[in-house]
Every structure is written in C-alpha cells, then in structure tokens.
Motif scaffolding. Structure first.
Motif, PDB file in Angstrom:
ATOM      1  N   ALA A  19       0.820  -1.205   0.000  1.00 47.37           N
ATOM      2  CA  ALA A  19       0.000   0.000   0.000  1.00 47.37           C
ATOM      3  C   ALA A  19       0.854   1.255   0.000  1.00 47.37           C
ATOM      4  CB  ALA A  19      -0.903   0.003   1.231  1.00 47.37           C
ATOM      5  N   GLN A  20       0.310   2.326  -0.574  1.00 47.99           N
ATOM      6  CA  GLN A  20       0.868   3.668  -0.532  1.00 47.99           C
ATOM      7  C   GLN A  20       2.252   3.766  -1.154  1.00 47.99           C
ATOM      8  OE1 GLN A  20       0.617   5.251   3.409  1.00 47.99           O
ATOM      9  NE2 GLN A  20      -1.563   4.816   3.637  1.00 47.99           N
ATOM     10  N   LYS A  56       7.056   4.409  -0.130  1.00 45.07           N
ATOM     11  CA  LYS A  56       6.716   5.666   0.523  1.00 45.07           C
ATOM     12  C   LYS A  56       7.804   6.034   1.527  1.00 45.07           C
ATOM     13  CE  LYS A  56       3.127   8.036   3.167  1.00 45.07           C
ATOM     14  NZ  LYS A  56       1.828   7.908   3.862  1.00 45.07           N
ATOM     15  N   ASN A  57       8.367   7.231   1.369  1.00 42.68           N
ATOM     16  CA  ASN A  57       9.456   7.719   2.223  1.00 42.68           C
ATOM     17  C   ASN A  57      10.660   6.782   2.216  1.00 42.68           C
ATOM     18  OD1 ASN A  57       7.811   9.911   3.084  1.00 42.68           O
ATOM     19  ND2 ASN A  57       6.865   8.593   4.630  1.00 42.68           N
ATOM     20  N   VAL A 251       8.047   9.198 -22.378  1.00 49.68           N
ATOM     21  CA  VAL A 251       6.651   9.160 -21.973  1.00 49.68           C
ATOM     22  C   VAL A 251       6.571   8.305 -20.724  1.00 49.68           C
ATOM     23  CG1 VAL A 251       4.292   8.574 -22.600  1.00 49.68           C
ATOM     24  CG2 VAL A 251       5.883   9.360 -24.369  1.00 49.68           C
ATOM     25  N   GLY A 252       6.117   8.878 -19.610  1.00 50.12           N
ATOM     26  CA  GLY A 252       6.058   8.153 -18.354  1.00 50.12           C
ATOM     27  C   GLY A 252       4.655   8.126 -17.785  1.00 50.12           C
ATOM     28  N   LYS A 253       4.368   7.081 -17.034  1.00 53.41           N
ATOM     29  CA  LYS A 253       3.063   6.963 -16.369  1.00 53.41           C
ATOM     30  C   LYS A 253       3.270   6.427 -14.966  1.00 53.41           C
ATOM     31  CE  LYS A 253      -1.566   4.921 -16.753  1.00 53.41           C
ATOM     32  NZ  LYS A 253      -2.197   6.207 -16.405  1.00 53.41           N
ATOM     33  N   ASN A 254       2.540   7.019 -13.999  1.00 52.51           N
ATOM     34  CA  ASN A 254       2.616   6.619 -12.597  1.00 52.51           C
ATOM     35  C   ASN A 254       1.356   5.887 -12.178  1.00 52.51           C
ATOM     36  OD1 ASN A 254       5.094   7.987 -12.379  1.00 52.51           O
ATOM     37  ND2 ASN A 254       4.072   9.900 -11.794  1.00 52.51           N
ATOM     38  N   PHE A 255       1.540   4.904 -11.308  1.00 51.93           N
ATOM     39  CA  PHE A 255       0.425   4.161 -10.741  1.00 51.93           C
ATOM     40  C   PHE A 255       0.531   4.233  -9.232  1.00 51.93           C
ATOM     41  CE2 PHE A 255       1.561   2.283 -14.795  1.00 51.93           C
ATOM     42  CZ  PHE A 255       0.341   2.125 -15.429  1.00 51.93           C
ATOM     43  N   LYS A 256      -0.449   4.819  -8.563  1.00 59.76           N
ATOM     44  CA  LYS A 256      -0.481   4.858  -7.095  1.00 59.76           C
ATOM     45  C   LYS A 256      -0.934   3.502  -6.575  1.00 59.76           C
ATOM     46  CE  LYS A 256       0.665   9.206  -6.484  1.00 59.76           C
ATOM     47  NZ  LYS A 256       1.882   9.597  -5.774  1.00 59.76           N
ATOM     48  N   MET A 257      -0.190   2.988  -5.579  1.00 61.30           N
ATOM     49  CA  MET A 257      -0.483   1.661  -5.070  1.00 61.30           C
ATOM     50  C   MET A 257      -1.259   1.759  -3.737  1.00 61.30           C
ATOM     51  SD  MET A 257       1.016   0.462  -7.597  1.00 61.30           S
ATOM     52  CE  MET A 257       0.630  -1.235  -7.239  1.00 61.30           C
TER      53      MET A 257
END
Length: 257
Positions: A19-20, A56-57, A251-257
């Motif tokens: 997560a996160q 995260k962090n 070209v970049g794409k982010n996915f939040k988990m």
C-alpha cells in the motif's frame, strides 16, 4: 543471468500489492546513449524503457534498459538494476534545502563477441551526491539547484578491460514551473579519473548543457530534451567521444499503489 533478471522484474511488479507506494513506467527514446560524457551506443539511437517502484518515504527500485534501434548494434544492449534513495534534510516549509542521494547500480551487457572466456559483460557503479535546491521565487515557481556527485565504476567477472576509478561531476540548474509544465536548464562539468576506459587520461572530461521541458497530464508525463557536450582533454583519446549533440523523448506513467 537473463532468467535472474526477469525474476527480479517480476518481483518488482508483484510489490504492487503493497500500500501507498508508486509504480512508474517510462518509454524512453534517445538519439544517442550518453553516460558521463561517453557514447555507449556507438552514436546509435536507442529505446530506453524503465520500470520504477518507489516505497513511501523510502528507496526506489529500478529496472532499466538501453537497446539500439538498429539491431546490428545489439552488442551495445545494456540492462541495469538500480537501488536509489534521496533524502531532504529539512522537512519544514522554507525556500532552501539540502538533498543527499545515492544509488547502487548493477549493469549487465548480455553480448560479448570479443572473448571465448565470457559471453557477457557486467559491473557495478556507485553514486553519492549532495545538492542544494533554493526557491528563488515561490510566486513564479523559479528554483536554482547547485550540487556535486561522485561516481565509482568497477567490473565484475573476468576478461574485461574496464578500469576501476571515480568520476566527479559538478552541476548547476534552473527550474521554472507552470501549472502543468516544467522547464529546466542545466550545466554540468566532469572530472574523470580514468574510469571504465584505459584510454582516458585523468582530468577534465566534458562540459555539457541541457534544456528540457516536461508536461504532465494526470498520471502521464511527456518530457523532451536537447543536449550539447563540449568534450575536454581527458576523453579525447577515446576518439568517439567528440563534441556531441543528442535529443531525448520520454513518456512516463505513474500508478499509485
């Protein structure tokens, strides 16, 4: 080795269950693969995809590739696994900070036609750096960053003429941010102590200028850049690493988990 590399990539993908965190993919393209002042693709255009998993962090795990489009140059294929971490000393709101960062990079070249002892090349590269970002104008989103980075190369395995040595690089860059657009201008000067190529004479290696523009639309980022390098005395004996101009498109794409 190839199977091990693919297993590691699958592990990174599997971490999406955490997560996160953030998973990013990048579809990179460059007219010439330049690293620390040297062309590593014989001046060939390359496809450079990347897969990045950021805790995260915490650190970022990367799987990155450089593959010449002209497959007659497949001997310049490169695969990398990288563990990267960056830390800002001050968390509170202010117009300046101190950024400490570094990475450990395992690189692997799957093709070696020059030896009957080992049909691949491999090695390690380490980085440690300190940057000083300063916000010159919050209203206009204008920032100045100066900094220093140290890199160290060494080979793994046998039958490789790669010299273990360090590289010092000093930079200054300006960033101007609009709502969805970021403009960057960067200058870099490098001192190479003979790393990688035995023909390199320790000394000042190159002076380069970089202009780039990135545009973000939701989770997709488009980035393009133009780069110029003035090759200095240390790299001139290599012959190929002369004054260089190259272009990039990502070209970049982010996915939040």
């Amino acid at each position: 080795m190839k199977k091990q590399f693919l297993i590691i990539i699958l592990i990174i993908i599997a971490m999406r269950a955490e997560a996160q965190h953030q998973l990013s993919v990048d579809w990179g393209n460059t007219s010439n693969y330049i690293a620390h002042g040297r062309t590593l693709s014989a001046n060939q255009a390359c496809f450079q995809p990347g897969l990045y998993y950021t805790y995260k962090n915490g650190p970022t795990l990367m799987a990155w590739f450089s593959l010449p489009y002209d497959r007659t140059f497949h001997a310049f294929d490169e695969w990398d696994l990288i563990l990267d971490h960056s830390l800002d000393i001050y968390k509170k709101e202010q117009n300046w900070n101190i950024n400490l960062h570094g990475y450990i990079n395992y690189w692997y070249l799957p093709v070696n036609n020059e030896s009957d002892k080992q049909n691949y090349y491999q090695g390690m590269k380490y980085n440690a750096g300190i940057h000083f970002p300063v916000v010159l104008s919050e209203a206009s989103g204008f920032k100045l960053t100066s900094g220093y980075d140290f890199y160290y190369y060494h080979q793994l395995g046998r039958d490789m003429a790669i010299r273990a040595a360090g590289i010092h690089e000093f930079l200054i860059k300006f960033n101007k941010t609009f709502k969805k657009v970021n403009l960057e201008a960067k200058s870099l000067i490098s001192n190479n102590q003979g790393a990688v190529d035995s023909r390199i004479t320790p000394g000042w290696a190159f002076f380069s200028q970089h202009l780039s523009c990135s545009y973000k639309v939701k989770t997709i980022t488009l980035r393009t850049g133009i780069n110029y390098q003035r090759t200095l005395e240390a790299l001139q004996p290599t012959g190929m690493d002369k004054d260089l101009i190259w272009f990039s498109l990502n070209v970049g794409k982010n996915f939040k988990m």
